[in-house]
Write an enzyme that holds these catalytic residues in place. Sequence first.
Site, PDB file in Angstrom:
ATOM      1  N   CYS A 259       0.856  -1.168   0.000  1.00 26.71           N
ATOM      2  CA  CYS A 259       0.000   0.000   0.000  1.00 26.71           C
ATOM      3  C   CYS A 259       0.900   1.227   0.000  1.00 26.71           C
ATOM      4  O   CYS A 259       2.073   1.142   0.348  1.00 26.71           O
ATOM      5  CB  CYS A 259      -0.851   0.058   1.263  1.00 26.71           C
ATOM      6  SG  CYS A 259      -1.967  -1.328   1.446  1.00 26.71           S
TER       7      CYS A 259
ATOM      8  N   GLY B 173      -0.086   0.160  -5.071  1.00 28.46           N
ATOM      9  CA  GLY B 173      -1.398  -0.456  -4.917  1.00 28.46           C
ATOM     10  C   GLY B 173      -2.368   0.133  -5.916  1.00 28.46           C
ATOM     11  O   GLY B 173      -2.479   1.350  -6.012  1.00 28.46           O
TER      12      GLY B 173
ATOM     13  N   ASN C 188      -0.080   1.068   5.932  1.00 30.27           N
ATOM     14  CA  ASN C 188       0.734   0.262   5.027  1.00 30.27           C
ATOM     15  C   ASN C 188       1.458  -0.773   5.877  1.00 30.27           C
ATOM     16  O   ASN C 188       2.221  -0.398   6.773  1.00 30.27           O
ATOM     17  CB  ASN C 188       1.733   1.165   4.287  1.00 30.27           C
ATOM     18  CG  ASN C 188       2.751   0.390   3.457  1.00 30.27           C
ATOM     19  OD1 ASN C 188       3.824   0.886   3.190  1.00 30.27           O
ATOM     20  ND2 ASN C 188       2.422  -0.813   3.055  1.00 30.27           N
ATOM     21  N   GLY C 189       1.218  -2.052   5.586  1.00 34.86           N
ATOM     22  CA  GLY C 189       1.856  -3.110   6.366  1.00 34.86           C
ATOM     23  C   GLY C 189       0.840  -4.184   6.685  1.00 34.86           C
ATOM     24  O   GLY C 189      -0.279  -4.175   6.167  1.00 34.86           O
TER      25      GLY C 189
ATOM     26  N   CYS D  43      12.395  -3.711   5.056  1.00 34.67           N
ATOM     27  CA  CYS D  43      12.124  -4.668   3.968  1.00 34.67           C
ATOM     28  C   CYS D  43      13.146  -4.494   2.843  1.00 34.67           C
ATOM     29  O   CYS D  43      13.154  -3.489   2.142  1.00 34.67           O
ATOM     30  CB  CYS D  43      10.716  -4.450   3.426  1.00 34.67           C
ATOM     31  SG  CYS D  43      10.377  -5.417   1.942  1.00 34.67           S
TER      32      CYS D  43
ATOM     33  N   TYR E 283      12.658  -4.480  -5.635  1.00 32.80           N
ATOM     34  CA  TYR E 283      11.562  -4.428  -6.604  1.00 32.80           C
ATOM     35  C   TYR E 283      10.480  -3.386  -6.326  1.00 32.80           C
ATOM     36  O   TYR E 283      10.055  -2.681  -7.231  1.00 32.80           O
ATOM     37  CB  TYR E 283      10.916  -5.822  -6.697  1.00 32.80           C
ATOM     38  CG  TYR E 283       9.622  -5.846  -7.464  1.00 32.80           C
ATOM     39  CD1 TYR E 283       9.598  -5.619  -8.842  1.00 32.80           C
ATOM     40  CD2 TYR E 283       8.402  -6.076  -6.820  1.00 32.80           C
ATOM     41  CE1 TYR E 283       8.397  -5.620  -9.549  1.00 32.80           C
ATOM     42  CE2 TYR E 283       7.201  -6.086  -7.524  1.00 32.80           C
ATOM     43  CZ  TYR E 283       7.205  -5.860  -8.887  1.00 32.80           C
ATOM     44  OH  TYR E 283       6.029  -5.864  -9.577  1.00 32.80           O
TER      45      TYR E 283
ATOM     46  N   CYS F  82       5.750 -13.561   2.566  1.00 40.05           N
ATOM     47  CA  CYS F  82       5.912 -12.373   3.423  1.00 40.05           C
ATOM     48  C   CYS F  82       4.664 -12.223   4.284  1.00 40.05           C
ATOM     49  O   CYS F  82       3.547 -12.381   3.792  1.00 40.05           O
ATOM     50  CB  CYS F  82       6.074 -11.130   2.547  1.00 40.05           C
ATOM     51  SG  CYS F  82       6.118  -9.601   3.519  1.00 40.05           S
TER      52      CYS F  82
ATOM     53  N   CYS G 289      15.121  -6.820   6.818  1.00 44.88           N
ATOM     54  CA  CYS G 289      14.385  -8.080   6.811  1.00 44.88           C
ATOM     55  C   CYS G 289      14.711  -8.811   5.519  1.00 44.88           C
ATOM     56  O   CYS G 289      14.699  -8.216   4.437  1.00 44.88           O
ATOM     57  CB  CYS G 289      12.878  -7.809   6.881  1.00 44.88           C
ATOM     58  SG  CYS G 289      11.873  -9.304   6.674  1.00 44.88           S
TER      59      CYS G 289
ATOM     60  N   CYS H 156      11.810 -13.532   3.318  1.00 44.63           N
ATOM     61  CA  CYS H 156      11.306 -14.287   2.159  1.00 44.63           C
ATOM     62  C   CYS H 156      12.421 -15.063   1.474  1.00 44.63           C
ATOM     63  O   CYS H 156      12.150 -15.937   0.659  1.00 44.63           O
ATOM     64  CB  CYS H 156      10.546 -13.380   1.191  1.00 44.63           C
ATOM     65  SG  CYS H 156      11.349 -11.841   0.832  1.00 44.63           S
TER      66      CYS H 156
HETATM   67 FE1  SF4 Z   1      10.206  -7.568   2.664  1.00 41.63          FE
HETATM   68 FE2  SF4 Z   1      10.551 -10.187   2.237  1.00 41.63          FE
HETATM   69 FE3  SF4 Z   1      10.712  -9.173   4.730  1.00 41.63          FE
HETATM   70 FE4  SF4 Z   1       8.362  -9.242   3.454  1.00 41.63          FE
HETATM   71  S1  SF4 Z   1       9.586 -11.027   4.104  1.00 41.63           S
HETATM   72  S2  SF4 Z   1       9.183  -7.543   4.659  1.00 41.63           S
HETATM   73  S3  SF4 Z   1       8.995  -8.861   1.312  1.00 41.63           S
HETATM   74  S4  SF4 Z   1      12.085  -8.769   2.968  1.00 41.63           S
END
Ligand code: SF4
Length: 507
Positions: A16, A42, A116-117, A255, A261, A404, A455, A458
Amino acid sequence: MTQKFAFADDHFHDECGVFGVFGHPEAANLAYLGLYALQHRGQESAGIVSSDGTELYLHRAMGEVEEIFQPTVLAELPGSLAIGHTRYSTAGDKALLNAQPIMIDCNKGKVALGHNGNLTNAAEWRRKLEHRGSIFQTNSDTEVIVHLIARSQARNLSGALGDALNQVEGAYSLLVLTQDELYAVRDPRGFRPLVLGRLPLPTGGEAWLVASETCAFDLLNAQYVREIEPGEMVRISRSGIESIHFAPQKPRQQCIFEHVYFARPDSIIFGRSVNESREALGRLLAREHPVDADIVVPVPDSGVPAAVGYALESKIPFRMGLIRNHYIGRTFIEPSQAIRNFGVKLKLNPIRGLMEGKRVILVDDSIVRGTTSRKIVRMVREAGAREVHEVHVRISCPPTISPCYYGVDTPTREELIASSNSPEEIRKFLGADSLGYVSLAALRQAVNDTEGKFCTSCYTGVYPTDLVQLEVRESNGNAQGTKNEAKDGSALENSLTERPVAVEREN
Ligand code: SF4
């Protein structure tokens, strides 16, 4: 006979976008322009709430920003304060009911929220709150925050917001609007971006802006001031800006896929240029997976900066061998005589003369299910009268093995091709001559992550929060029995090899 073809994009979908304005006479118009710049985050629904100091005015609808906010609609959103939201559903279904901002009238006054989240304990809280008599209007996880605010014993909204947010887990970059205040809040791990900007007014003074990405400021000629810090609540009112740290610090989990991307390459995300990260990824990809070839071709648009980096590093010419149609809608009439690769051809078309007879390095940012990548490889091979000699696929992120839970729409673990297939199996499925993914170490290097602030769940399947009560997401087809395996970011890399993953076709 004709049939409808629904275009299925095999990419992760953005979450979002949020945009806030304080102190501008055309707040709703600015919010509209800000959302327009954030449209890539979005495209399913959008909404704006404005305030003239006494009343809040809301308009939400399904569709894209430009089609929703006609001048007549914006004229009905008066005042100098506004928040806007553009949404791709990540929790809750896609109905208008779940479009944001959400607006309520509670014991703390009239309040609007744009989120957003994704909260990872929303379902658990929803059950508890319903048991205590709360009646939910939507199935969006954001409404949990609304009910927790309403139930807080705190006397003011900042206290109630802090109370509510200290009880939820997961990712939130949140805008909250009252009649005369704008709040911008980021979760203590800082999963999703949120930035503060200022816009000098011709009459003197300045307006304050908050956005998911800095590209929204560029459109308005506004200045980027700083990030909203993880665990920070910024309260903007007539008295100025106040920074409140509402939660204890936690290890940062920004993230990393925003840099791979999601975010626009012209944005600064987590204090770093996205384009710089993507070019660096391309350079590192070329170092980790060199190959003899004639041209480097991006899968547009998102593969372009990494392909530029690959070409610069490898000294192999960069060519735009695939052209993207930007005006693609949702459904199409498909001719009764099936057209080979119809779906992908709607979006991409090869420039035959550029690729025929060549050895092509095809650069993309990720592989999700693999179905679209396979069609693109086949399309490149078939481009021109003479067959393309070789197609070498290079991916500017590590294999995506896990969903994710922090606000990005991903398919189930089973649907992610890399969750159960080796790179060699994926290469065979794609029909490529070779396949190379950038390593996790290189990805961290590309975003300059020397302190483990990103993070990467994924790519590792190891999550920094408890993943409890994910029924809402499961019903949406997203959560698949993932366990919490780490309480902080410390052990994230343990489960993934740091070696570059590459495979070559055996000839
Ligand atoms: Fe980003 Fe992947 Fe972590 Fe989700 S899991 S917040 S897409 S790095």
